[in-house]
Design a protein around this motif. Structure first.
Motif, PDB file in Angstrom:
ATOM      1  N   MET A 151      58.272 -23.141  -5.046  1.00  0.00           N
ATOM      2  CA  MET A 151      56.913 -22.637  -4.942  1.00  0.00           C
ATOM      3  C   MET A 151      56.050 -23.120  -6.098  1.00  0.00           C
ATOM      4  SD  MET A 151      55.059 -19.331  -5.844  1.00  0.00           S
ATOM      5  CE  MET A 151      53.978 -20.418  -6.736  1.00  0.00           C
ATOM      6  N   VAL A 152      56.585 -22.997  -7.310  1.00  0.00           N
ATOM      7  CA  VAL A 152      55.831 -23.415  -8.496  1.00  0.00           C
ATOM      8  C   VAL A 152      55.637 -24.932  -8.506  1.00  0.00           C
ATOM      9  CG1 VAL A 152      55.842 -23.499 -11.016  1.00  0.00           C
ATOM     10  CG2 VAL A 152      56.559 -21.410  -9.837  1.00  0.00           C
ATOM     11  N   GLY A 153      56.708 -25.667  -8.226  1.00  0.00           N
ATOM     12  CA  GLY A 153      56.598 -27.125  -8.200  1.00  0.00           C
ATOM     13  C   GLY A 153      55.660 -27.595  -7.107  1.00  0.00           C
ATOM     14  N   GLY A 154      55.739 -26.963  -5.940  1.00  0.00           N
ATOM     15  CA  GLY A 154      54.855 -27.335  -4.850  1.00  0.00           C
ATOM     16  C   GLY A 154      53.401 -27.085  -5.188  1.00  0.00           C
ATOM     17  N   ALA A 155      53.111 -25.962  -5.828  1.00  0.00           N
ATOM     18  CA  ALA A 155      51.730 -25.654  -6.213  1.00  0.00           C
ATOM     19  C   ALA A 155      51.205 -26.680  -7.212  1.00  0.00           C
ATOM     20  CB  ALA A 155      51.658 -24.249  -6.804  1.00  0.00           C
ATOM     21  N   PHE A 156      52.061 -27.100  -8.151  1.00  0.00           N
ATOM     22  CA  PHE A 156      51.651 -28.112  -9.138  1.00  0.00           C
ATOM     23  C   PHE A 156      51.288 -29.415  -8.437  1.00  0.00           C
ATOM     24  CE2 PHE A 156      52.445 -31.670 -11.945  1.00  0.00           C
ATOM     25  CZ  PHE A 156      51.817 -31.294 -13.123  1.00  0.00           C
ATOM     26  N   VAL A 157      52.157 -29.866  -7.538  1.00  0.00           N
ATOM     27  CA  VAL A 157      51.899 -31.112  -6.811  1.00  0.00           C
ATOM     28  C   VAL A 157      50.637 -30.983  -5.958  1.00  0.00           C
ATOM     29  CG1 VAL A 157      52.783 -32.658  -5.012  1.00  0.00           C
ATOM     30  CG2 VAL A 157      54.313 -31.809  -6.814  1.00  0.00           C
ATOM     31  N   PHE A 158      50.444 -29.825  -5.338  1.00  0.00           N
ATOM     32  CA  PHE A 158      49.253 -29.623  -4.521  1.00  0.00           C
ATOM     33  C   PHE A 158      47.996 -29.752  -5.375  1.00  0.00           C
ATOM     34  CE2 PHE A 158      45.867 -27.279  -2.515  1.00  0.00           C
ATOM     35  CZ  PHE A 158      45.981 -27.622  -1.176  1.00  0.00           C
ATOM     36  N   GLY A 159      47.983 -29.107  -6.548  1.00  0.00           N
ATOM     37  CA  GLY A 159      46.819 -29.193  -7.413  1.00  0.00           C
ATOM     38  C   GLY A 159      46.513 -30.621  -7.810  1.00  0.00           C
ATOM     39  N   LEU A 160      47.557 -31.402  -8.079  1.00  0.00           N
ATOM     40  CA  LEU A 160      47.372 -32.810  -8.434  1.00  0.00           C
ATOM     41  C   LEU A 160      46.802 -33.586  -7.254  1.00  0.00           C
ATOM     42  CD1 LEU A 160      49.940 -35.005 -10.358  1.00  0.00           C
ATOM     43  CD2 LEU A 160      48.765 -35.882  -8.345  1.00  0.00           C
ATOM     44  N   ALA A 161      47.419 -33.423  -6.077  1.00  0.00           N
ATOM     45  CA  ALA A 161      47.016 -34.202  -4.910  1.00  0.00           C
ATOM     46  C   ALA A 161      45.613 -33.853  -4.436  1.00  0.00           C
ATOM     47  CB  ALA A 161      48.023 -33.997  -3.778  1.00  0.00           C
ATOM     48  N   MET A 162      45.222 -32.586  -4.554  1.00  0.00           N
ATOM     49  CA  MET A 162      43.896 -32.217  -4.044  1.00  0.00           C
ATOM     50  C   MET A 162      42.788 -32.850  -4.875  1.00  0.00           C
ATOM     51  SD  MET A 162      42.943 -28.262  -4.870  1.00  0.00           S
ATOM     52  CE  MET A 162      42.424 -27.711  -6.504  1.00  0.00           C
ATOM     53  N   GLN A 163      43.078 -33.171  -6.133  1.00  0.00           N
ATOM     54  CA  GLN A 163      42.075 -33.868  -6.935  1.00  0.00           C
ATOM     55  C   GLN A 163      41.983 -35.339  -6.557  1.00  0.00           C
ATOM     56  OE1 GLN A 163      39.856 -32.483  -8.716  1.00  0.00           O
ATOM     57  NE2 GLN A 163      40.706 -30.419  -8.677  1.00  0.00           N
ATOM     58  N   LEU A 164      43.051 -35.896  -6.003  1.00  0.00           N
ATOM     59  CA  LEU A 164      43.014 -37.298  -5.587  1.00  0.00           C
ATOM     60  C   LEU A 164      42.146 -37.481  -4.349  1.00  0.00           C
ATOM     61  CD1 LEU A 164      46.723 -38.446  -6.110  1.00  0.00           C
ATOM     62  CD2 LEU A 164      44.804 -38.510  -7.718  1.00  0.00           C
ATOM     63  N   VAL A 165      42.201 -36.537  -3.408  1.00  0.00           N
ATOM     64  CA  VAL A 165      41.374 -36.650  -2.200  1.00  0.00           C
ATOM     65  C   VAL A 165      40.145 -35.754  -2.280  1.00  0.00           C
ATOM     66  CG1 VAL A 165      43.365 -37.245  -0.775  1.00  0.00           C
ATOM     67  CG2 VAL A 165      42.655 -34.866  -0.931  1.00  0.00           C
ATOM     68  N   MET A 166      39.989 -35.043  -3.393  1.00  0.00           N
ATOM     69  CA  MET A 166      38.877 -34.126  -3.613  1.00  0.00           C
ATOM     70  C   MET A 166      38.712 -33.156  -2.438  1.00  0.00           C
ATOM     71  SD  MET A 166      37.739 -34.342  -6.589  1.00  0.00           S
ATOM     72  CE  MET A 166      36.184 -33.471  -6.511  1.00  0.00           C
ATOM     73  N   GLY A 167      39.823 -32.548  -2.063  1.00  0.00           N
ATOM     74  CA  GLY A 167      39.784 -31.550  -1.008  1.00  0.00           C
ATOM     75  C   GLY A 167      41.102 -30.809  -0.946  1.00  0.00           C
ATOM     76  N   CYS A 168      41.042 -29.497  -0.786  1.00  0.00           N
ATOM     77  CA  CYS A 168      42.254 -28.688  -0.623  1.00  0.00           C
ATOM     78  C   CYS A 168      42.541 -28.570   0.869  1.00  0.00           C
ATOM     79  CB  CYS A 168      42.058 -27.327  -1.261  1.00  0.00           C
ATOM     80  SG  CYS A 168      40.633 -26.429  -0.592  1.00  0.00           S
ATOM     81  N   GLY A 169      43.194 -27.492   1.301  1.00  0.00           N
ATOM     82  CA  GLY A 169      43.444 -27.314   2.723  1.00  0.00           C
ATOM     83  C   GLY A 169      42.159 -27.133   3.504  1.00  0.00           C
ATOM     84  N   SER A 170      41.373 -26.128   3.131  1.00  0.00           N
ATOM     85  CA  SER A 170      40.090 -25.904   3.811  1.00  0.00           C
ATOM     86  C   SER A 170      39.133 -27.061   3.556  1.00  0.00           C
ATOM     87  CB  SER A 170      39.465 -24.585   3.341  1.00  0.00           C
ATOM     88  OG  SER A 170      39.235 -24.603   1.938  1.00  0.00           O
ATOM     89  N   GLY A 171      39.202 -27.647   2.350  1.00  0.00           N
ATOM     90  CA  GLY A 171      38.325 -28.761   2.018  1.00  0.00           C
ATOM     91  C   GLY A 171      38.581 -29.990   2.873  1.00  0.00           C
ATOM     92  N   THR A 172      39.854 -30.256   3.171  1.00  0.00           N
ATOM     93  CA  THR A 172      40.184 -31.391   4.022  1.00  0.00           C
ATOM     94  C   THR A 172      39.658 -31.168   5.437  1.00  0.00           C
ATOM     95  OG1 THR A 172      42.184 -31.803   2.713  1.00  0.00           O
ATOM     96  CG2 THR A 172      42.062 -32.851   4.865  1.00  0.00           C
TER      97      THR A 172
END
Length: 375
Positions: free
Chosen positions: A115-136
């Motif tokens: 959970m913690v590792g996944g959240a870290f990777v998610f935070g990194l990746a969302m800055q690459l595409v400039m969008g989270c789940g709802s943002g995408t």
């Protein structure tokens, strides 16, 4: 809310009055059709999803962009809007959950290594595409090229993350810890207040305020999130619905899912077999895309040109989309399902997700220029 900083050359006057009337009529007709086909509850959920999309795109209120501004400029306005909206939802959600334990559930999940590792990777990746789940979803609905590329890979990643979710959780996790009652509500509100004071203290004097549109967006999103909890029986989420779309596609192509402890569960098999119009998360996801489309069409802004990114940048966007989906599934949610809904319904994992994802975002912001995605 399209967080990719492309300026669509929208007509100053936007769409014509007749076209705008047509857009409203089409949205209402679609919701009525869903209500007639699947039931009033599902038509209402589509309308709630449309409201999410209209608010996020119409008021330019996302997650990736505000986190980036806090990291780069120490401007906390958007993050303060998030905290305000979460607090408003919590004020209503805690009593609702306490009063209807058999009807409503919170966004509760365990804290674990994955959970913690996944959240870290998610935070990194969302800055690459400039969008989270709802943002995408919003970026796709508004015609943003990066969002359109990232969304299908986000869905594939969500499906794959769920496929071996049990393997990840078996690495080790705490029991689910959730705050409830008056004490839990006060603890949650205190935590949100502490974060708000901290980011204001870190901000320079000129940034120690919150824009009015963020306050308005925070209030509207909170109202919609509470409606979602009441109508759906569960908090606002994004990730499960995207993975479900791919699971249905895989099943339709004859790909067996028995090897997955997650997708082979009877409850998930039932959802795969049923119409998307009866899946609450899918409906709000589709509504978000539709709401962003409505706002962009209203403004007359479907003229975005492809950004002049290198092949490396486009490949990075694809891989980041996969990472967003996979990491959010093993982290039990994205900014919506874990951060927003998790904290607002008392789950401790929402706080852990927030800390890990924000740390990942710091690395993502630094990685963007190295991948040709801009500063």
């Amino acid at each position: 809310m399209s967080n990719i900083e492309l300026a669509p050359p929208a007509s100053p006057a936007g769409a014509s009055t007749l076209a705008r009337i047509g857009l409203i009529a089409a949205a209402l007709a679609l919701a009525l059709a869903v209500a007639a086909f699947a039931g009033a509850r599902y038509g209402a959920l589509l309308l709630i999803g449309l409201g999410f999309g209209i608010t996020l795109e119409g008021l330019r209120f996302g997650f990736a962009g505000p986190w980036r501004r806090m990291i780069v400029d120490r401007n906390p306005d958007g993050l303060l809007g998030h905290l305000l909206s979460i607090a408003l939802v919590a004020l209503v959600a805690f009593p609702l959950l306490a009063g209807h334990p058999g009807e409503l559930i919170g966004a509760h999940a365990p804290i674990g290594y994955a959970m913690v590792g996944g959240a870290f990777v998610f935070g990194l990746a969302m800055q690459l595409v400039m969008g989270c789940g709802s943002g995408t979803l919003v970026n796709s609905g508004s015609g943003n090229p990066i969002g359109l590329v990232a969304l299908p890979f986000f869905a594939i990643g969500s499906f794959l993350g769920a496929f071996n979710l049990v393997w990840w959780t078996d690495l080790g996790a705490l029991p689910v810890i959730a705050f409830d009652g008056t004490g839990g509500l006060l603890l949650t509100l205190t935590g949100l207040a502490i974060i708000a004071v901290l980011v204001l203290w870190l901000a320079p004097a000129e940034h120690r305020r919150i824009q009015r549109r963020y306050i308005l967006a925070a209030v509207i999103l909170a109202a919609l999130a509470v409606l979602n909890l009441i109508v759906a029986g569960q908090p606002w989420g994004v990730v499960y619905g995207l993975g479900l779309w791919v699971a249905k596609g895989a099943t339709g192509m004859g790909i067996p899912l028995e090897a997955s402890a997650f997708w082979s569960l009877p409850a998930n098999q039932d959802r795969i077999a049923q119409s998307l119009l009866t899946d609450v998360t899918s409906l709000t996801n589709l509504g978000i895309i539709g709401g962003a489309f409505l706002v962009t069409a209203w403004r007359g802004g479907f003229a975005q040109k492809l950004p002049s990114y290198s092949a490396t940048a486009w490949i990075s966007a694809i891989l980041a989309g996969l990472a967003l989906g996979y990491s959010s599934r093993i982290a039990f949610g994205c900014n919506v399902g874990a951060f927003f809904s998790g904290i607002s319904t008392g789950s401790l994992h929402g706080w852990a997700w927030f800390a890990a994802a924000f740390a990942g975002s710091i690395f993502g912001v630094k990685l963007r220029p190295k991948l040709g995605l801009g500063g």
